[in-house]
Scaffold this motif. Structure first.
Motif, short mmCIF file in Angstrom:
data_model
loop_
_atom_site.label_atom_id
_atom_site.label_comp_id
_atom_site.label_asym_id
_atom_site.label_seq_id
_atom_site.Cartn_x
_atom_site.Cartn_y
_atom_site.Cartn_z
N GLU A 70 -9.81 4.06 4.17
CA GLU A 70 -9.41 5.33 4.55
C GLU A 70 -8.02 5.56 3.76
OE1 GLU A 70 -10.00 4.38 9.45
OE2 GLU A 70 -8.31 4.08 8.85
N ARG A 71 -7.56 4.80 2.78
CA ARG A 71 -6.42 5.07 1.92
C ARG A 71 -5.11 5.54 3.10
NH1 ARG A 71 -8.26 2.82 -1.90
NH2 ARG A 71 -9.09 3.63 -3.63
N TYR A 123 0.78 -1.22 -0.01
CA TYR A 123 0.01 -0.01 0.03
C TYR A 123 0.84 1.31 0.13
CZ TYR A 123 -4.17 -2.77 0.56
OH TYR A 123 -5.13 -3.74 0.71
N GLU A 124 1.93 1.30 0.73
CA GLU A 124 2.81 2.37 0.83
C GLU A 124 3.66 2.80 -0.49
OE1 GLU A 124 4.89 1.35 4.37
OE2 GLU A 124 3.68 2.79 5.63
N THR A 125 3.77 1.59 -1.20
CA THR A 125 4.59 1.82 -2.51
C THR A 125 3.66 1.79 -3.61
OG1 THR A 125 6.23 0.04 -1.65
CG2 THR A 125 6.30 0.42 -4.20
N ASP A 126 2.51 1.10 -3.93
CA ASP A 126 1.75 1.10 -5.01
C ASP A 126 0.34 1.74 -4.92
OD1 ASP A 126 3.79 -0.53 -6.31
OD2 ASP A 126 2.89 -2.39 -5.47
N GLY A 127 -0.19 2.09 -3.65
CA GLY A 127 -1.21 2.42 -3.36
C GLY A 127 -2.33 1.42 -2.87
N PHE A 128 -3.45 1.80 -2.64
CA PHE A 128 -4.47 1.02 -2.22
C PHE A 128 -5.50 0.12 -2.91
CE2 PHE A 128 -3.05 3.98 0.77
CZ PHE A 128 -2.76 3.26 2.08
N ALA A 129 -5.17 0.10 -4.33
CA ALA A 129 -5.87 -0.52 -5.37
C ALA A 129 -6.37 -1.91 -5.06
CB ALA A 129 -5.44 -0.33 -6.75
N GLY A 130 -5.48 -2.59 -4.74
CA GLY A 130 -5.63 -4.22 -4.51
C GLY A 130 -5.87 -4.60 -2.99
N GLY A 131 -6.92 -5.59 -2.93
CA GLY A 131 -7.09 -6.27 -1.70
C GLY A 131 -6.73 -7.82 -1.86
N VAL A 183 -2.48 3.11 6.08
CA VAL A 183 -2.20 1.67 6.71
C VAL A 183 -2.42 1.85 8.25
CG1 VAL A 183 -0.58 1.30 4.79
CG2 VAL A 183 0.25 2.35 6.85
N ARG A 184 -3.06 2.46 8.85
CA ARG A 184 -3.26 2.94 10.16
C ARG A 184 -3.82 1.44 10.90
NH1 ARG A 184 -7.48 3.31 13.26
NH2 ARG A 184 -8.55 3.42 11.34
N ALA A 185 -5.02 1.15 10.22
CA ALA A 185 -5.55 -0.14 10.70
C ALA A 185 -4.66 -1.44 10.73
CB ALA A 185 -6.80 -0.43 9.82
N LEU A 186 -3.91 -1.58 9.65
CA LEU A 186 -3.04 -2.64 9.54
C LEU A 186 -1.89 -2.52 10.69
CD1 LEU A 186 -2.53 -2.80 5.83
CD2 LEU A 186 -3.20 -4.69 7.27
N THR A 187 -1.45 -1.35 10.75
CA THR A 187 -0.13 -1.22 11.90
C THR A 187 -0.94 -1.38 13.16
OG1 THR A 187 -0.34 1.20 11.70
CG2 THR A 187 1.25 0.39 10.63
N LEU A 226 -6.46 -9.54 9.67
CA LEU A 226 -5.62 -8.85 8.72
C LEU A 226 -6.69 -8.41 7.61
CD1 LEU A 226 -3.25 -8.37 7.15
CD2 LEU A 226 -3.22 -10.75 6.49
N GLU A 227 -7.65 -9.27 7.31
CA GLU A 227 -8.77 -9.14 6.42
C GLU A 227 -9.66 -7.69 6.70
OE1 GLU A 227 -8.86 -10.18 3.48
OE2 GLU A 227 -8.11 -12.31 3.43
N GLY A 228 -9.82 -7.57 8.05
CA GLY A 228 -10.66 -6.37 8.37
C GLY A 228 -9.84 -5.30 8.10
N ALA A 229 -8.56 -5.29 8.58
CA ALA A 229 -7.77 -4.04 8.50
C ALA A 229 -7.55 -3.76 7.00
CB ALA A 229 -6.30 -4.51 9.33
N LEU A 230 -7.44 -4.82 5.99
CA LEU A 230 -7.18 -4.26 4.89
C LEU A 230 -8.42 -3.65 4.43
CD1 LEU A 230 -5.86 -7.98 3.35
CD2 LEU A 230 -4.66 -5.61 3.72
N LEU A 231 -9.59 -4.00 4.63
CA LEU A 231 -10.95 -3.23 4.15
C LEU A 231 -10.74 -1.72 4.74
CD1 LEU A 231 -13.82 -5.85 4.75
CD2 LEU A 231 -12.84 -5.13 2.56
N ILE A 232 -10.44 -1.62 5.93
CA ILE A 232 -10.42 -0.37 6.40
C ILE A 232 -9.34 0.48 6.01
CG2 ILE A 232 -9.78 0.93 8.78
CD1 ILE A 232 -11.15 -1.27 10.12
N ALA A 233 -7.96 -0.02 5.68
CA ALA A 233 -7.05 0.50 5.08
C ALA A 233 -7.37 1.04 3.64
CB ALA A 233 -5.78 -0.34 4.99
N ARG A 234 -8.05 0.35 2.74
CA ARG A 234 -8.39 0.69 1.55
C ARG A 234 -9.57 1.74 1.52
NH1 ARG A 234 -9.81 -4.32 -2.33
NH2 ARG A 234 -9.43 -2.53 -3.84
#
Length: 196
Positions: free
Chosen positions: A171-172, A96-104, A174-178, A161-169
């Protein structure tokens, strides 16, 4: 990807497009173009049509995630449950930090799009999650987590992890992941009962 045959390239491409656009927006023509495969080969390799291709892409994604567990463990000087989870999360924060939040996760995308409408895809997603959960549970057992807890903790790790991915995408960010890595880490490490 070039060393893969056309069938494998199409399965891989379907997984990549599903993780970005979802099942409904992923067309067979787009998959063939993304894979660099002739459109006519789709019917040859996937006589069950899009449903078969989606199910195989979901299965591929589950196997890929399961195989990554060994790589994550190898990256750790001293494997711990929190370290494993941090590596699982880091894969996504790096992307996400390198390529953006397009993929899940393509398994999650297929579940969201198809769990109620396509039984075979729901079954493929369920099997993919099991294919991923198994290696995580085995890794936890290898680190001293009692067998009766490994499956539950593996499920907790993957669902967090899956829930944090949804939130990260959404919110654009990575806060939920960290956050899940930081907050879940101590709980995971506390499950270790067998000594060094």
């Amino acid at each position: 990807m070039s060393e893969r045959g056309p069938r494998e390239r199409m399965v891989f491409s379907a997984a990549q497009l599903i993780r970005r656009d979802g099942v409904a927006a992923t067309g067979m023509r787009e998959v063939a173009a993304h894979a660099g495969a002739p459109r006519g080969s789709l019917q040859h390799y996937f006589p069950g049509g899009k449903e078969q291709l989606v199910n195989e892409a979901v299965g591929w994604a589950g196997r890929y995630a399961g195989k990554r567990v060994a790589r994550f463990l190898a990256a750790l000087d001293e494997p711990t449950p929190s370290g494993l989870f941090a590596e699982m999360v880091r894969q996504w924060t790096d992307e996400y930090e390198t390529d953006g939040f397009a993929g899940g996760c393509p398994v999650a995308a297929a579940t969201i799009d198809c769990a109620e409408s396509t039984e075979s895809t729901r079954e493929a997603a369920s099997a993919a999650f099991a294919t991923w959960t198994g290696p995580v549970a085995q890794a936890l057992a290898g680190m001293g987590v009692p067998e009766q807890r490994t499956g539950a903790l593996a499920t907790l790790m993957i669902s967090s992890l899956e829930g944090a991915l949804l939130i990260a995408r959404a919110e654009r960010d990575v806060r939920a992941l960290t956050t899940v890595a930081r907050e879940l880490g101590p709980l995971l490490d506390a499950a270790v009962t067998k000594g060094d």
